[in-house]
Design an enzyme around this catalytic site. Structure first.
Site, short mmCIF file in Angstrom:
data_model
loop_
_atom_site.label_atom_id
_atom_site.label_comp_id
_atom_site.label_asym_id
_atom_site.label_seq_id
_atom_site.Cartn_x
_atom_site.Cartn_y
_atom_site.Cartn_z
N ASN A 8 0.87 -1.17 0.00
CA ASN A 8 0.00 0.00 0.00
C ASN A 8 0.92 1.23 0.00
O ASN A 8 1.47 1.60 1.03
CB ASN A 8 -0.88 -0.04 1.26
CG ASN A 8 -1.82 1.14 1.35
OD1 ASN A 8 -1.85 2.01 0.48
ND2 ASN A 8 -2.60 1.18 2.42
N ARG A 92 -2.76 -2.12 -3.27
CA ARG A 92 -3.90 -1.24 -3.12
C ARG A 92 -3.77 -0.15 -4.17
O ARG A 92 -2.75 0.53 -4.26
CB ARG A 92 -3.88 -0.61 -1.74
CG ARG A 92 -5.05 0.30 -1.54
CD ARG A 92 -4.98 0.99 -0.22
NE ARG A 92 -6.28 1.54 0.07
CZ ARG A 92 -6.65 1.92 1.27
NH1 ARG A 92 -5.83 1.79 2.28
NH2 ARG A 92 -7.84 2.44 1.46
N HIS A 180 -12.69 3.79 -0.06
CA HIS A 180 -12.63 2.87 1.09
C HIS A 180 -13.34 1.54 0.78
O HIS A 180 -13.82 0.86 1.68
CB HIS A 180 -13.28 3.50 2.35
CG HIS A 180 -12.49 4.63 2.94
ND1 HIS A 180 -13.05 5.81 3.33
CD2 HIS A 180 -11.17 4.75 3.18
CE1 HIS A 180 -12.12 6.62 3.80
NE2 HIS A 180 -10.96 6.00 3.72
N HIS A 207 -16.77 4.20 8.18
CA HIS A 207 -15.32 4.02 8.23
C HIS A 207 -14.75 5.35 8.69
O HIS A 207 -14.60 6.29 7.91
CB HIS A 207 -14.80 3.64 6.84
CG HIS A 207 -13.31 3.52 6.76
ND1 HIS A 207 -12.66 2.31 6.59
CD2 HIS A 207 -12.33 4.45 6.82
CE1 HIS A 207 -11.35 2.51 6.56
NE2 HIS A 207 -11.12 3.81 6.69
N LEU A 208 -14.47 5.45 10.00
CA LEU A 208 -14.03 6.73 10.57
C LEU A 208 -12.57 6.61 11.00
O LEU A 208 -12.25 6.11 12.08
CB LEU A 208 -14.92 7.10 11.77
CG LEU A 208 -16.44 7.08 11.52
CD1 LEU A 208 -17.21 7.43 12.80
CD2 LEU A 208 -16.83 8.04 10.39
N GLY A 211 -8.82 9.31 7.17
CA GLY A 211 -9.75 9.45 6.04
C GLY A 211 -11.07 8.86 6.54
O GLY A 211 -11.05 7.86 7.26
N ARG A 240 -9.14 16.82 5.51
CA ARG A 240 -10.01 17.12 4.35
C ARG A 240 -11.38 17.58 4.85
O ARG A 240 -11.86 17.06 5.86
CB ARG A 240 -10.17 15.87 3.47
CG ARG A 240 -8.90 15.49 2.73
CD ARG A 240 -9.04 14.13 2.08
NE ARG A 240 -8.34 13.09 2.81
CZ ARG A 240 -8.49 11.79 2.64
NH1 ARG A 240 -9.33 11.34 1.74
NH2 ARG A 240 -7.80 10.91 3.34
N ILE A 328 -10.95 5.74 14.44
CA ILE A 328 -11.84 6.38 15.41
C ILE A 328 -12.99 5.44 15.75
O ILE A 328 -13.34 5.26 16.92
CB ILE A 328 -12.37 7.72 14.83
CG1 ILE A 328 -11.21 8.68 14.56
CG2 ILE A 328 -13.39 8.34 15.75
CD1 ILE A 328 -11.59 9.94 13.78
N GLY A 329 -13.57 4.82 14.72
CA GLY A 329 -14.72 3.93 14.93
C GLY A 329 -14.40 2.73 15.81
O GLY A 329 -15.23 2.28 16.59
N GLU A 330 -13.17 2.22 15.69
CA GLU A 330 -12.81 1.04 16.46
C GLU A 330 -12.34 1.38 17.87
O GLU A 330 -12.46 0.56 18.79
CB GLU A 330 -11.69 0.26 15.74
CG GLU A 330 -12.14 -0.38 14.45
CD GLU A 330 -10.98 -0.87 13.60
OE1 GLU A 330 -9.91 -1.19 14.16
OE2 GLU A 330 -11.14 -0.92 12.36
N GLU A 378 -8.20 -4.06 5.49
CA GLU A 378 -8.10 -3.89 4.04
C GLU A 378 -6.97 -4.73 3.45
O GLU A 378 -7.09 -5.24 2.34
CB GLU A 378 -7.86 -2.40 3.73
CG GLU A 378 -9.07 -1.54 4.03
CD GLU A 378 -8.73 -0.12 4.44
OE1 GLU A 378 -8.12 0.06 5.52
OE2 GLU A 378 -9.06 0.81 3.70
P1 ADP Z 1 -5.92 5.91 8.32
O1 ADP Z 1 -5.80 4.41 8.08
O2 ADP Z 1 -6.95 6.58 7.46
O3 ADP Z 1 -4.61 6.62 8.37
P2 ADP Z 1 -6.88 5.09 10.89
O4 ADP Z 1 -8.05 4.27 10.50
O5 ADP Z 1 -5.69 4.40 11.43
O6 ADP Z 1 -6.49 6.11 9.76
O7 ADP Z 1 -7.38 6.15 11.98
C1 ADP Z 1 -6.49 7.10 12.49
C2 ADP Z 1 -7.24 8.04 13.39
O8 ADP Z 1 -7.91 7.31 14.43
C3 ADP Z 1 -6.28 8.99 14.09
O9 ADP Z 1 -6.26 10.21 13.45
C4 ADP Z 1 -6.85 9.13 15.47
O10 ADP Z 1 -7.41 10.43 15.57
C5 ADP Z 1 -7.99 8.13 15.57
N1 ADP Z 1 -7.91 7.33 16.79
C6 ADP Z 1 -7.19 6.21 17.02
N2 ADP Z 1 -7.39 5.78 18.28
C7 ADP Z 1 -8.26 6.65 18.87
C8 ADP Z 1 -8.85 6.76 20.16
N3 ADP Z 1 -8.62 5.89 21.12
N4 ADP Z 1 -9.70 7.80 20.37
C9 ADP Z 1 -9.96 8.70 19.41
N5 ADP Z 1 -9.43 8.65 18.19
C10 ADP Z 1 -8.59 7.64 17.91
#
Ligand code: ADP
Length: 403
Positions: A8, A92, A180, A207-208, A211, A240, A328-330, A378
């Site tokens: 990726n 990817r 995504h 998907h938070l 991105g 963004r 963020i979602g997880e 992914e």
């Molecule tokens: P990407 O793969 O798009 O780079 P991720 O899915 O890894 O991003 O998500 C990264 C974001 O998740 C970070 O910017 C962070 O703000 C958020 N994040 C990770 N853990 C936590 C948490 N415990 N609480 C709040 N936000 C979190």
């Protein structure tokens, strides 16, 4: 041991994972690594299957000035030190254009076609293609598979795929693609084992991450997405803006005299949570901050996720489940709690204790809309696609380097 390498590649980093192929086509992640800081502070880091450190090395900037060199350094480490010789490589690729609705085995013709989509994703597509070309040159017999972020959304009805603009632009490729897709496909494939009763229903997946986007699934297929022509649209992201009136872009160009390249940079790097808060693009830092603008940014994010959920539920004509995924979602129980509160009018009811312990199902038993947390993967999706195409009659060619 036969292995598959997943790549990726972005502008300043290349992430890679190595999967071993076990019995009955099962895949097991063996190595996860990345070379980041390319052209600034290059660093190679990798861990093994149990998270054990395998490498953590800094390089002088001249040693890794660009993506091809980074590929070379990481590839040499894998080959020479870890003795990984993959039987195939999965990539990817952000844009599959209007036609690719599934992964594809790569040859020179495919690369030429994918080059045409560089104009549709100028910040990502060129970087995705660099490692493909380098493997084609150095290991011409090694099967490579391109997996697209857009492909899973090609099931959208034309009515959802169009903007209200003259048809000629649609024919040129100006469409609502959605991104995504590998994450949503993974969630769609996982849902039947997590919640068989709703897997065929109407589901919104959020998907938070840094991105962020949301997808409406009906019977496991994507029918609508918050992202469109580019990955700028939809909900606010780390840097963004998400949905923005095109009039704002015109204002930047005409009133502020910003050159187009600056506007592009601004929209991809200086907006979203970072721009609105003036504090950070990282949700954790915003939640810890006492700055009122950081609070506004978090409030805006939650609000926009709720508003977009309403839009997707309208596209689905109802809602049978809501799923959180990505960084963020997880990981953020508090953001999840606030989003579920926004979904209260659907009849969604949070189980605070289950949410706090990051359970898979975080809604109360009587919630009209069950709410789930499903970690996305992914890279595994890419490895699975690569293996599937290999098993589809493609012979295994071990990597023989061309000197
Ligand atoms: P990407 O793969 O798009 O780079 P991720 O899915 O890894 O991003 O998500 C990264 C974001 O998740 C970070 O910017 C962070 O703000 C958020 N994040 C990770 N853990 C936590 C948490 N415990 N609480 C709040 N936000 C979190």
């Amino acid at each position: 041991m036969d292995t598959i390498l997943v790549i990726n590649a972005g502008s300043s980093s290349v992430k890679f994972q190595v999967y071993s192929i076990e019995g009955e086509g099962k895949l097991r992640r063996q190595i996860k690594g990345q070379m980041d800081g390319i052209g600034s502070r290059p660093r190679l880091r990798a861990t093994g299957a149990g998270g054990d450190p395998l490498a953590d090395r800094a390089y002088p900037i001249e040693a890794v000035p660009d993506l091809p060199t980074a590929m070379g350094v990481a590839g040499e480490w894998l080959r020479e030190e870890i003795q990984v010789t993959p039987i195939a490589v999965g990539h990817r690729v952000v844009h599959g254009g209007p036609d690719y609705d599934r992964p594809v085995l790569i040859d020179h013709g495919v690369v030429a076609r994918l080059e045409r989509f560089v104009t549709l994703a100028p910040l990502h597509q060129p970087h995705n293609l660099t490692p493909i070309r380098s493997v084609l040159t150095n290991y011409p017999g090694l099967p490579q598979v391109a997996c697209f972020d857009t492909a899973f959304h090609r099931t959208h009805d034309p009515v959802a795929d169009h903007y209200a603009i003259p048809h000629q632009l649609y024919a040129e490729g100006v469409r609502r693609y959605g991104f995504h897709g590998l994450s949503y496909e993974y969630i769609s494939r996982t849902l039947p084992s997590v919640a068989p009763d709703i897997a065929k229903g109407r589901v919104i997946v959020a998907h938070l991450g840094s991105g962020a986007s949301m997808c409406a699934l009906k019977d496991g297929r994507s029918v609508e997405s918050t992202m469109g022509f580019t990955a700028l649209d939809g909900v606010p992201m780390g840097t963004r803006p998400g949905q923005i009136d095109p009039g704002v872009v015109l204002y930047l160009l005409t009133e502020k005299g910003m050159p187009p390249a600056k506007v592009q940079d601004f929209l991809y790097r200086d907006c979203g949570l970072k721009g609105l808060s003036g504090v950070s693009n990282d949700m954790r830092e915003l939640q810890e901050s006492t700055d009122p603008k950081a609070k506004l940014a978090v409030d805006h994010f939650v609000y926009r996720v709720g508003v977009n959920a309403g839009m997707l539920a309208a596209a689905l004509q109802g809602l049978d489940a809501f799923v959180f995924t990505a960084g963020i979602g997880e990981n953020s129980a508090s953001i999840r709690a606030r989003v579920v509160e926004q979904l209260g009018w659907f009849g969604a009811r949070l189980d605070a204790a289950e949410n706090a312990r990051h359970a898979q199902k975080i809604s109360q038993a009587g919630s009209a809309v069950p709410v789930y947390v499903i970690p996305t993967d992914e890279e595994l999706m890419i490895a699975q696609h690569t293996l599937a195409l290999l098993m589809n009659g493609h012979s295994h060619n071990r990597a023989e380097k061309v000197s």
